[in-house]
Design an enzyme around this catalytic site. Sequence first.
Site, mmCIF file in Angstrom:
data_model
loop_
_atom_site.group_PDB
_atom_site.id
_atom_site.type_symbol
_atom_site.label_atom_id
_atom_site.label_comp_id
_atom_site.label_asym_id
_atom_site.label_seq_id
_atom_site.Cartn_x
_atom_site.Cartn_y
_atom_site.Cartn_z
ATOM 1 N N LYS A 142 0.868 -1.195 0.000
ATOM 2 C CA LYS A 142 0.000 0.000 0.000
ATOM 3 C C LYS A 142 0.892 1.227 0.000
ATOM 4 C CE LYS A 142 -4.469 0.893 0.247
ATOM 5 N NZ LYS A 142 -5.611 0.034 -0.119
ATOM 6 N N ASP B 216 -7.055 4.265 -4.425
ATOM 7 C CA ASP B 216 -7.697 4.102 -3.110
ATOM 8 C C ASP B 216 -8.315 5.473 -2.813
ATOM 9 O OD1 ASP B 216 -7.797 2.040 -0.725
ATOM 10 O OD2 ASP B 216 -7.374 3.948 0.236
HETATM 11 P P1 NDP Z 1 -13.039 7.635 -2.567
HETATM 12 O O1 NDP Z 1 -11.965 8.626 -2.439
HETATM 13 O O2 NDP Z 1 -13.679 7.405 -3.894
HETATM 14 O O3 NDP Z 1 -14.215 7.954 -1.526
HETATM 15 C C1 NDP Z 1 -13.965 8.040 -0.163
HETATM 16 C C2 NDP Z 1 -15.264 8.340 0.551
HETATM 17 O O4 NDP Z 1 -15.066 8.158 1.953
HETATM 18 C C3 NDP Z 1 -15.716 9.792 0.360
HETATM 19 O O5 NDP Z 1 -17.095 9.834 0.486
HETATM 20 C C4 NDP Z 1 -15.032 10.468 1.552
HETATM 21 O O6 NDP Z 1 -15.631 11.683 1.958
HETATM 22 C C5 NDP Z 1 -15.196 9.410 2.622
HETATM 23 N N1 NDP Z 1 -14.155 9.557 3.626
HETATM 24 C C6 NDP Z 1 -12.822 9.488 3.428
HETATM 25 N N2 NDP Z 1 -12.169 9.710 4.567
HETATM 26 C C7 NDP Z 1 -13.119 9.940 5.505
HETATM 27 C C8 NDP Z 1 -13.075 10.234 6.883
HETATM 28 N N3 NDP Z 1 -11.905 10.337 7.522
HETATM 29 N N4 NDP Z 1 -14.259 10.380 7.535
HETATM 30 C C9 NDP Z 1 -15.435 10.274 6.886
HETATM 31 N N5 NDP Z 1 -15.538 10.013 5.562
HETATM 32 C C10 NDP Z 1 -14.395 9.838 4.896
HETATM 33 O O7 NDP Z 1 -12.431 6.255 -1.995
HETATM 34 P P2 NDP Z 1 -12.930 4.760 -2.234
HETATM 35 O O8 NDP Z 1 -14.406 4.721 -2.370
HETATM 36 O O9 NDP Z 1 -12.075 4.150 -3.281
HETATM 37 O O10 NDP Z 1 -12.489 4.085 -0.838
HETATM 38 C C11 NDP Z 1 -13.376 3.965 0.268
HETATM 39 C C12 NDP Z 1 -12.892 2.839 1.162
HETATM 40 O O11 NDP Z 1 -12.870 1.608 0.423
HETATM 41 C C13 NDP Z 1 -11.479 2.990 1.724
HETATM 42 O O12 NDP Z 1 -11.427 2.399 3.000
HETATM 43 C C14 NDP Z 1 -10.642 2.169 0.767
HETATM 44 O O13 NDP Z 1 -9.426 1.734 1.368
HETATM 45 C C15 NDP Z 1 -11.574 1.012 0.518
HETATM 46 N N6 NDP Z 1 -11.328 0.215 -0.679
HETATM 47 C C16 NDP Z 1 -11.254 0.790 -1.920
HETATM 48 C C17 NDP Z 1 -11.060 0.008 -3.031
HETATM 49 C C18 NDP Z 1 -11.076 0.577 -4.412
HETATM 50 O O14 NDP Z 1 -10.991 -0.212 -5.357
HETATM 51 N N7 NDP Z 1 -11.200 1.876 -4.609
HETATM 52 C C19 NDP Z 1 -10.847 -1.434 -2.908
HETATM 53 C C20 NDP Z 1 -11.032 -1.960 -1.580
HETATM 54 C C21 NDP Z 1 -11.233 -1.139 -0.513
HETATM 55 P P3 NDP Z 1 -14.950 13.102 1.553
HETATM 56 O O15 NDP Z 1 -15.292 13.288 0.109
HETATM 57 O O16 NDP Z 1 -15.601 14.086 2.469
HETATM 58 O O17 NDP Z 1 -13.492 12.964 1.823
HETATM 59 O O1 2IT Z 2 -7.862 -1.707 -0.671
HETATM 60 C C1 2IT Z 2 -7.827 -2.181 -1.821
HETATM 61 O O2 2IT Z 2 -7.972 -3.395 -2.028
HETATM 62 C C2 2IT Z 2 -7.625 -1.274 -2.950
HETATM 63 N N1 2IT Z 2 -7.564 -0.060 -2.732
HETATM 64 C C3 2IT Z 2 -7.469 -1.806 -4.334
HETATM 65 C C4 2IT Z 2 -6.054 -2.274 -4.551
HETATM 66 C C5 2IT Z 2 -5.723 -2.681 -5.963
HETATM 67 O O3 2IT Z 2 -4.545 -2.966 -6.167
HETATM 68 O O4 2IT Z 2 -6.595 -2.724 -6.844
#
Ligand code: NDP
Ligand code: 2IT
Length: 450
Positions: A129, A169
């Site tokens: 990461k 992420d």
């Molecule tokens: P995005 O940046 O697309 O969206 C993040 C969302 O979470 C936004 O709504 C943001 O709000 C909110 N957020 C972030 N930080 C905080 C905080 N400290 N408190 C409250 N709300 C918060 O990210 P993703 O949707 O890609 O990721 C969301 C989660 O999913 C993370 O935990 C990530 O690690 C996990 N994840 C993502 C994957 C992927 O493929 N993208 C894969 C697997 C897991 P704001 O706009 O106000 O910051």
């Molecule tokens: O938390 C996760 O699994 C991700 N942000 C996606 C990682 C990836 O390599 O696609």
Amino acid sequence: MSNGHVDLHQFMEGVKRRNPHQDEFVQAVQEVAEDIFAFIADKAAYHEQQILRRIAEPDRVVSFRVCWEDDAGNIRVQRGWRVQNNNAIGPYKGGIRFHPAVNESVLKFLAFEQTFKNALTGLPMGGGKGGANFNPKGKSEREIMRFCQSFMTELYRHIGADVDVPAGDIGVGAREIGYMFGQYKRITGNFTGVLTGKGLEWGGSLIRTEATGYGAVYFLAEMLATKGESLAGKTAVISGSGNVATHAAEKIVQLGGKVVTLSDSGGFIHDPDGIGQEKIDWVKTHKTHRRGRIEDYVAAFPGATFHAGRTPWGVPCDVALPCATQNELLGEDAKTLVANGCRAVAEGANMPTDLDGVHVFKAARLLYAPGKASNAGGVAVSGLEMSQNSERRSWKEEELQQMLKDIMSGIHQACIRYGDQGGGYIDYVKGANIAGFKKVADAMLAFGVV
Ligand code: NDP
Ligand code: 2IT
């Protein structure tokens, strides 16, 4: 000589001592160690070879300065990292996070979790990461581009298609991957699958954007099916409004469920009429493309209310999907969900439930999937993107959809295999931890002490 026979308490004391002020990392290790110590109690090789101790010590943590110039001509300095946790079963693989709260502890916990998650997918990927304490909010397009270029100017020397393959992420989506890929290619001259989440025109895979949210809902549906239930007619509470949350919402709606909340760091919106596809599309445009606030939803859809500074777990629901960030669902929230009759929780985010919350869900014997199982669809399709890049061709959408479903179903099976407690209760946390651990551990045993 065997020096491996410490108990769980002694082990965790050592982890805390060696990782001072790294609460998130310690938390993630503890959640895994609670299950693994029981599993390895009668398996001497894992003790003697210190396998868990070694997985809980990243192969390396690279930390670097990222200098960039803002639009006003000020020189800005951020800190960047890549944590390469473990490459026993494949190249390091995991996302990049840009958020002001990013620090070494957060990235170490994410890289540790990723190691188990990637093993669960069945694809050959190790765990890593990276990220930076850079806040994309309020930055211009050019500032984001310059930051991404500067970040990659250091990162490029640590990654490679067979070495370490980053992706997106929080705060890193297709646009940022584009800027970083462009800079990698410019520096090295190599057009390779060194990043995933790429655009479709330049080596990306169909359904990567949707995969994490869709996969989480497929997993949720598998859990409900063990009780003879489906998502049709179920009310869902979702946190977040980014990539994972909006695609989870979309799939819930497609499967006949009703989504009533979304959130961001400012608070949550509650829409009792349901957040259907049109409203989800509005959120995608507003949050992702315009970088707006979820608060603005209530002006666009007047039936809804906004609750500043709060998470949505008090809204009664059948299923809950935390899809924002770590430690956003605490012990008290877990109790509220259980008291309100919530049937199942599937984590879209990484470690959104704190340890108290995990213990509440376990005690209530809830259908509860930890992120390393239920959000693995994203990295799984990243793994499929790597395969397509190696083959230098693109697979069809239907093929990829089926592969994603099969992988989520395979993870569900693996959780049952190691987590079935009898009496109709599956401990998905235990199942995911043991299945992920076993694959990585057995590879490490084969390599000897390295
Ligand atoms: P995005 O940046 O697309 O969206 C993040 C969302 O979470 C936004 O709504 C943001 O709000 C909110 N957020 C972030 N930080 C905080 C905080 N400290 N408190 C409250 N709300 C918060 O990210 P993703 O949707 O890609 O990721 C969301 C989660 O999913 C993370 O935990 C990530 O690690 C996990 N994840 C993502 C994957 C992927 O493929 N993208 C894969 C697997 C897991 P704001 O706009 O106000 O910051
Ligand atoms: O938390 C996760 O699994 C991700 N942000 C996606 C990682 C990836 O390599 O696609």
